[in-house]
Design a protein around this motif. Structure first.
Motif, short mmCIF file in Angstrom:
data_model
loop_
_atom_site.label_atom_id
_atom_site.label_comp_id
_atom_site.label_asym_id
_atom_site.label_seq_id
_atom_site.Cartn_x
_atom_site.Cartn_y
_atom_site.Cartn_z
N UNK A 189 -2.78 2.07 6.76
CA UNK A 189 -3.34 3.23 6.96
C UNK A 189 -2.79 4.50 6.52
N UNK A 190 -1.48 4.55 6.41
CA UNK A 190 -0.90 5.84 6.16
C UNK A 190 -0.94 5.82 4.53
N UNK A 191 -0.76 4.88 3.99
CA UNK A 191 -0.87 4.52 2.51
C UNK A 191 -2.40 5.18 2.06
N UNK A 192 -3.14 5.08 2.91
CA UNK A 192 -4.72 5.53 2.42
C UNK A 192 -4.79 7.07 2.86
N UNK A 193 -4.13 7.56 3.75
CA UNK A 193 -4.15 9.05 3.70
C UNK A 193 -3.34 9.71 2.69
N UNK B 197 0.62 -1.35 0.11
CA UNK B 197 -0.12 -0.02 -0.03
C UNK B 197 1.05 1.22 0.14
N UNK B 198 1.83 1.24 0.91
CA UNK B 198 2.95 2.45 0.82
C UNK B 198 3.40 2.69 -0.49
N UNK B 199 4.15 1.58 -0.99
CA UNK B 199 4.71 1.76 -2.39
C UNK B 199 3.88 2.15 -3.50
N UNK B 200 2.66 1.65 -3.59
CA UNK B 200 1.68 2.11 -4.42
C UNK B 200 1.17 3.45 -4.23
N UNK B 201 1.21 3.87 -3.16
CA UNK B 201 0.68 5.26 -2.79
C UNK B 201 1.71 6.30 -3.01
N UNK B 202 2.99 5.74 -2.92
CA UNK B 202 4.17 6.63 -3.15
C UNK B 202 4.17 6.86 -4.47
N UNK B 203 4.02 5.78 -5.42
CA UNK B 203 3.91 5.68 -6.99
C UNK B 203 2.98 6.53 -7.60
N UNK B 204 1.80 7.13 -6.73
CA UNK B 204 0.84 7.94 -7.29
C UNK B 204 -0.04 6.84 -8.23
N UNK B 205 -0.36 5.70 -7.81
CA UNK B 205 -1.09 5.05 -8.44
C UNK B 205 -2.46 5.18 -8.40
N UNK B 206 -3.38 4.45 -9.20
CA UNK B 206 -4.86 4.79 -9.04
C UNK B 206 -5.48 4.06 -8.05
N UNK B 207 -6.64 4.21 -7.61
CA UNK B 207 -7.07 3.19 -6.42
C UNK B 207 -7.26 1.83 -7.09
N UNK B 208 -7.44 1.68 -8.32
CA UNK B 208 -7.54 0.02 -8.93
C UNK B 208 -5.88 -0.52 -8.57
N UNK B 209 -4.99 0.34 -9.14
CA UNK B 209 -3.76 -0.21 -8.75
C UNK B 209 -3.44 -0.46 -7.37
N UNK B 210 -3.76 0.59 -6.51
CA UNK B 210 -3.57 0.20 -5.03
C UNK B 210 -4.22 -1.11 -4.51
N UNK B 211 -5.48 -1.63 -5.02
CA UNK B 211 -6.16 -2.44 -4.80
C UNK B 211 -5.36 -3.76 -5.35
N UNK B 212 -4.98 -3.80 -6.42
CA UNK B 212 -4.24 -4.88 -7.08
C UNK B 212 -2.87 -5.05 -6.49
N UNK B 213 -2.22 -3.70 -5.98
CA UNK B 213 -0.92 -3.98 -5.30
C UNK B 213 -1.23 -5.01 -4.01
N UNK B 214 -2.24 -4.72 -3.24
CA UNK B 214 -2.57 -5.59 -1.92
C UNK B 214 -2.97 -7.02 -2.60
N UNK B 215 -3.87 -7.14 -3.70
CA UNK B 215 -3.85 -8.49 -4.06
C UNK B 215 -2.60 -9.36 -4.25
N UNK B 216 -1.72 -8.57 -5.08
CA UNK B 216 -0.57 -9.23 -5.33
C UNK B 216 0.42 -9.67 -4.15
N UNK B 217 0.53 -8.60 -3.33
CA UNK B 217 1.31 -8.95 -2.07
C UNK B 217 0.58 -9.96 -1.29
N UNK B 218 -0.64 -9.82 -1.06
CA UNK B 218 -1.30 -11.13 -0.26
C UNK B 218 -0.88 -12.24 -0.77
#
Length: 152
Positions: free
Chosen positions: A144-148, A13-34
């Motif tokens: 949580x920080x990545x969400x902010x 979540x932190x890396x995808x937020x840092x990369x300024x990914x869209x919400x879709x990319x953020x959710x996919x990054x969580x799926x990939x990680x898990x």
């Protein structure tokens, strides 16, 4: 397994937020990680009767974890249309998630494999309540920080 998933989700979540990914990319990054963390734990251990499982070289060596992470990322990115920049970041996040699993395993007495030899950074017990809780809370805090960061 819970510690790996929680820490990996926070890091993804932190890396995808840092990369300024869209919400879709953020959710996919969580799926990939898990997915990566669950696959490494399910495929990468041989169980023994009444003893902690033994890690296999396939998923607990540096080349093995990188190849597995790239494969899981490829399967995820292949089925979904994303901008090339976000697809690239999903691959990066996948590899980083795999490496975070590898690093956390290096802190345990079983260690990880480096060139056919076991390597460990520390001897923190597998079931240490303090360390596992601390790492899970750190993963939750990063998530949580990545969400902010997403809504700035």
């Amino acid at each position: 397994m819970t510690t790996h998933v929680a820490f990996g989700l926070g890091l993804a979540g932190l890396l995808s937020s840092y990369a300024r990914c869209s919400m879709d990319c953020w959710i996919l990054s969580l799926i990939v990680s898990a997915s990566i963390n669950l696959i490494v734990d399910l495929v990468g251990h041989r169980s023994r009767l009444m003893k902690p499982p033994i890690r296999t070289r396939v998923t607990h060596s540096l080349p093995g974890i990188v190849v597995l992470s790239l494969a899981v990322s490829y399967v995820t990115v292949r089925g979904i249309i994303l901008p090339p920049r976000e697809s690239f970041w999903l691959y990066v996040i996948g590899v980083v998630s795999g490496l975070s699993h590898w690093l956390l395993d290096a802190l345990n007495p079983g260690g990880v494999y480096i060139v056919r030899r076991r390597f460990r950074l520390a001897r923190i017990p597998y079931y240490s309540l303090v360390w596992n809780t601390a790492l899970q809370m750190l993963g939750g805090a990063m998530l949580l920080y990545s969400l902010t960061m997403l809504y700035k």
